[in-house]
Design an enzyme around this catalytic site. Sequence first.
Site: not given
Ligand code: ADQ
Length: 465
Positions: A159, A367
């Site tokens: 991921h 990311d």
């Molecule tokens: P994350 O680094 O956690 O995931 P991201 O893809 O931005 O990052 O977010 C995942 C989920 O968390 C989204 O549904 C988002 O809405 C939710 N989220 C993030 N911040 C939030 C907040 N402050 N409050 C509420 N909800 C929040 C990892 C990788 C990413 C990749 C995902 C999926 O780092 O690059 O996109 O896995 O593969």
Amino acid sequence: MSRLVVVSNRTADPRKTAAGGLAVAVRESLQRTGGLWFGWSGKIRGDPDGIDGQSGVHIQTFGNVSLATVDLTQQDHDTYYLGYANGVLWPVFHYRLDLADFDTRFSAGYRRVNQLFAHKLLPLLKPDDLIWVHDYHLIPLAAELRAMGCGNRIGFFLHIPMPPPMIMAAIPEHEWLMRSLFAYDLVGFQGHVDLGHFRHYVESEAHAMPIGPQRLRAFNRTLQVDAYPIGIDVDEFVGLANAKEGRDMFARMREEYSRRRLLVGVDRLDYSKGLPQRVHAFRELLAHYPENRDSATLIQIASPSRESVGAYDDLRRQMDSLCGAINGDYGELDWMPVRYIHRNVARKRLPGLYRASRVALVTPLRDGMNLVAKEFIAAQDPADPGMLVLSRFAGAAEQLKEALLVNPYDAQGTAHAIQRALTMPQEERINRHAALMKRIRQQDVHWWSRSFLDALAEAPQDERV
Ligand code: ADQ
């Protein structure tokens, strides 16, 4: 139809949409096949269980889906989870060698927990199960399962980004990690940049031979690789935006900020997300485009994350001080430039917030994908959409070319793009949004899991000894 077995560091109740993320991504396939989801329970136990047998495995059933979880000891948690996964692999894979702590106790704990997972999972497997392992916590899991005689098809999805070979090579165990990936039948990456880095690594460090466009031979094994950019459940998110809570939130934000231009950022508080750089860019916007003073308001939500890892504590202090400074320097009695919220916000409130915002700032330094970018697009009103300012270093930038792409290290360039987004004519916004929406619909989360699982089911298998 083969049963799907998903393995990830953490599991979630697959019925709950509130969880978002992986739960949404694998729910449909787990339900369709009566699947099993295996991972860490999130609990720490006092005494180590024996590694063999089923002692210490907690099984819960939700409809036709089972969750099987194991607890970790404090030492395993500290070395495997905090130490290696989040203190070595996370920073290095996000190009932050300066933040990595290569302590040999961490790599030993990482191996130990991957062995524990393999020992506890193996007795639960049926011969034709399709096994899908997720993310950097579990790179060596297939190799451990193979060592115990498991011949199932096993796929792995990373991921997070795959770093270039010279950065990967800084990890003392890099060769072992990359060799471990060859125990899978299929390895999927978020984008073509990641896939390219993996190819370069195995070609330069392990003399891999390409066999056809998606197959590589190295370490005496053949592996199928490809890019599968993860998507969101677009309909679910549009539904959330149109539901009562979504509409109420939208109406409240529009009223509260009727005289302002609202910008939004939603992230975990993580150094990969480029939050201090974002605040700098916003400061540049106020300095160079004074018409935004007394008007532009950035709501930055940064949910607490991995607080027991040292680098996260530093970031928290840095954000407190940068946001305090910009509000102190530019704020008025009736206007604060930045509203910084260091708390979790309920998922069902996000679409209304996104829809009320004219611009989203999704500006990570690196990311894997970044799903917030896609969620922001899905939540917009197609007749009057907000604009996405997106880092070129987010995996999502490979797909979302109609966003305004920025280099987050360049504060002035980013400020200029924000100004362009704030002043973009409606027709251009509508056209760009329509193109973006089409792309996130074509490659949504259902497309993602179907394409990966179809490729895994068909990947040619090496003879296993
Ligand atoms: P994350 O680094 O956690 O995931 P991201 O893809 O931005 O990052 O977010 C995942 C989920 O968390 C989204 O549904 C988002 O809405 C939710 N989220 C993030 N911040 C939030 C907040 N402050 N409050 C509420 N909800 C929040 C990892 C990788 C990413 C990749 C995902 C999926 O780092 O690059 O996109 O896995 O593969």
